[in-house]
Motif scaffolding. Sequence first.
Motif: not given
Lengths: 309, 309
Positions: B192, B195-196, B221, B226-227, B229-231, B233-234
Amino acid sequence: MSKILVIGHQNPDTDSITSAISFSYLQNALGKNTEAVALGAPNEETQFALDYFKAETPRVISGASNETREVMLVDHNEFQQSVPDIEELTILAVIDHHRISNFHTATPLYYRAEPVGCTQTIILKLYKEHQIEIPSHIAGLMLSGIISDTLLFVSPTCTDEDIKAAQELAKIAGVDPEKYGLDLLKAGTNLSDKTAEELISLDAKSFEVNGKKVRVAQVNTIDYMDIFSKKAEIEAAISRQVNDNGYNLFLLVVTNILDSDSRIFATGSSAQVTEQAFGIKLENGEAFLKGVVSRKKQIIPQLTEALSN
Amino acid sequence: MSKILVIGHQNPDTDSITSAISFSYLQNALGKNTEAVALGAPNEETQFALDYFKAETPRVISGASNETREVMLVDHNEFQQSVPDIEELTILAVIDHHRISNFHTATPLYYRAEPVGCTQTIILKLYKEHQIEIPSHIAGLMLSGIISDTLLFVSPTCTDEDIKAAQELAKIAGVDPEKYGLDLLKAGTNLSDKTAEELISLDAKSFEVNGKKVRVAQVNTIDYMDIFSKKAEIEAAISRQVNDNGYNLFLLVVTNILDSDSRIFATGSSAQVTEQAFGIKLENGEAFLKGVVSRKKQIIPQLTEALSN
């Protein structure tokens, strides 16, 4: 399933041939289906050991991919010293006591190297770790490998572990290591029926430094004159190899196993580098190296260093 | 005499950090003067293990030649994964369970690799061979390495030897391997606060095939969302790395440690090669890989094969 071949290096010496035999025996005792093979016929020294302990001479191969996909390497790892089609094969295991160079695999493997004087000293540990009994003829071959690689324990590559291993193996084999050892080494100096070409190829290794191609051949003797009386023929044979293979340096190291000294003979465009490497002055391409018997510890690193500058 | 540094790979994982600690402890018990160091700070999973067993966090270094001439490598051998000045150092020993590639030495060394799931399984054998007693906190760290590398024994890289070693070490450490193991793995999925950029660098390895530069990052994971959802930024972070380093393929492998499956996300000019490598169809660069958890066995060889064609 085809057999896994257990392979020593090109221009096989006693350690290479006998390690293939002893490691193959161990692997078979552990349930694998392996065969010891060789990349050349045994030299006189190795043949003496095979005859003495009534062991079979391993089959000589020039390629492995026509009969198997899997190999195990003993006493070497550098691809240019191995079976020519090594890149097409899966290397399952390596047992070795040399530097690691020009070696790579696509998958994890069993690799066991230790900085000891002989591959057989490592193989003896493996027998113990797996609690496999060593038959007396295998012990005799293993002892022969150690005697050969350490020149009867005088080489600077020889460690306490090699000496202890040899003592233990001599007991199993039922021989006196000093007496048997001298007979073995002397058998290897009988080169009377060898041509000059054979003589400089018996135990020769190639490598490259800084774009320079180097070949270092080593011959054991009990009398330098046995070799240097044939200098003209040997010179001609070396010149042919230098021309045919583009070596920048061909170094012939003639080692007196009784005195533990060597005389070298250097040929090629980079021959002068030996002066810097060994702190000597060449005369007619020749020089005497006091106390030098080990190619691995006293020749290759010094040449590599001098050629790197 | 300066200390010999014992070093794991860049972007250290739990095996890398704890193997440096356990191998350094063994070497010191055998009379050597060594220190375990790391090429990066411990990740959350590793920190959990260090805290649990009250072990010191190894000092982080970015180079070794300023303080020593001699190193021992654990859990890796490829120079691009090692300390940046590795070519200036003498490598005394390697303990590893990976393929051998881009590795060479000038002199003989101790090299011990076995095709097992974890470096610690090999180090346990070394403790036994040398009859050195393992303190309970070291046993706990060794167990943590095995659990981490085998994802609690479900990875196809896991062997019977790893499972037996883990059972033995759990007994010495006084923990239940299944319960402690799940806690350890879950600690590693707490990303959590990352950063990406950090996320895609935590456990990433680079290699080259056929002139193509490939980087494969793996993240564990317990919930894909968890991962993913931040696609956005990643994706941006990966694009930056692709541009900055000229990767032809950046593959992010997100592994669900509870289900033992992975989702991949492929970027770069060679991204399509993953379709052939894994027999899948990418959708928006993504695909699901059923039963795939091991980068070493189920990702790298398949990519290497596909890129070689």
